[in-house]
Write a protein that holds these residues in place. Structure first.
Motif, PDB file in Angstrom:
ATOM      1  N   GLN A 111       0.843  -1.194   0.000  1.00  0.00           N
ATOM      2  CA  GLN A 111       0.000   0.000   0.000  1.00  0.00           C
ATOM      3  C   GLN A 111       0.876   1.241   0.000  1.00  0.00           C
ATOM      4  O   GLN A 111       1.871   1.299   0.713  1.00  0.00           O
ATOM      5  CB  GLN A 111      -0.912  -0.013   1.225  1.00  0.00           C
ATOM      6  N   ASP A 131      -5.581   3.417  -3.316  1.00  0.00           N
ATOM      7  CA  ASP A 131      -5.372   2.180  -2.561  1.00  0.00           C
ATOM      8  C   ASP A 131      -6.690   1.608  -2.036  1.00  0.00           C
ATOM      9  O   ASP A 131      -6.863   0.395  -1.950  1.00  0.00           O
ATOM     10  CB  ASP A 131      -4.382   2.388  -1.422  1.00  0.00           C
ATOM     11  N   ARG A 135      -7.822  -2.203  -3.037  1.00  0.00           N
ATOM     12  CA  ARG A 135      -8.216  -3.269  -2.093  1.00  0.00           C
ATOM     13  C   ARG A 135      -9.502  -3.944  -2.574  1.00  0.00           C
ATOM     14  O   ARG A 135      -9.632  -5.161  -2.501  1.00  0.00           O
ATOM     15  CB  ARG A 135      -8.372  -2.711  -0.689  1.00  0.00           C
ATOM     16  N   HIS A 138      -8.629  -6.065  -5.558  1.00  0.00           N
ATOM     17  CA  HIS A 138      -7.948  -7.285  -5.122  1.00  0.00           C
ATOM     18  C   HIS A 138      -8.969  -8.309  -4.636  1.00  0.00           C
ATOM     19  O   HIS A 138      -8.882  -9.500  -4.969  1.00  0.00           O
ATOM     20  CB  HIS A 138      -6.923  -6.958  -4.025  1.00  0.00           C
TER      21      HIS A 138
END
Length: 184
Positions: A111, A131, A135, A138
């Motif tokens: 991050q 970020d 997330r 992801h």
């Protein structure tokens, strides 16, 4: 083809919207391309990357953007159908899988270090905002968590001096949309 009207609402008098002539010309080309004129080189990726100038009393940006998203979806669906019908389905999905692997490799970086930073005097995307989205991405790619293409397309990041390099983030988001459209 998804119906796309060439007449959009215009912005209130004195406000800036998309240049009417540019939008109408592009949509005319897109219609011809969808009808089979491959010489125009219009595909879903080109539609996503299309930008129009802003002029007073132009078309509503929200309405044109929504139409372009529908058009992009229609072109992507057609591209996938052509790949399947021509026997290139495995190549199509292999390309999507490769893109997904590249995305996950980028998302697994630490991050705050997922993208290059611009200089301290230059404005980039705010790393915390990016970020936060990475997330979610992801989770989508590794755990199958729900995330829509609209979530990706509608991502907005605050500006920050010394932030993430915008071109790298935008390229990743384009690749995410390509993969999501490919596996829809």
């Amino acid at each position: 083809m998804v119906a796309v009207s060439s007449t959009f609402p215009t912005v209130p008098k004195g406000k800036r919207g998309y240049d009417v002539d540019e939008v109408d010309a592009f949509l005319d080309e897109a219609r011809k391309a969808y009808a089979g004129d491959v010489s125009l080189g219009i595909d879903s990726a080109r539609i996503r990357r299309t930008a129009f100038g802003l002029t007073k009393n132009g078309y509503s940006t929200a309405h044109v953007d929504a139409a372009l998203e529908r058009l992009e979806d229609a072109f992507a669906s057609r591209q996938r159908d052509r790949a399947v019908s021509s026997g290139a389905e495995s190549t199509w999905f292999s390309t999507a899988r490769s893109g997904a692997e590249d995305i996950v490799a980028r998302l697994e970086r630490p991050q705050g270090h997922r993208f290059d930073r611009v200089g301290i005097l230059t404005t980039g995307y705010h790393p915390r905002d990016v970020d936060r989205l990475t997330r979610r991405l992801h989770g989508y790619f590794t755990d199958g968590r729900p995330l829509s293409i609209d979530d990706v397309r509608g991502s907005v990041f605050r500006p920050k001096r010394g932030g993430y390099r915008e071109s790298q983030v935008d390229l990743l988001l384009d690749t995410v949309v390509d993969v999501m459209l490919a596996v829809r």
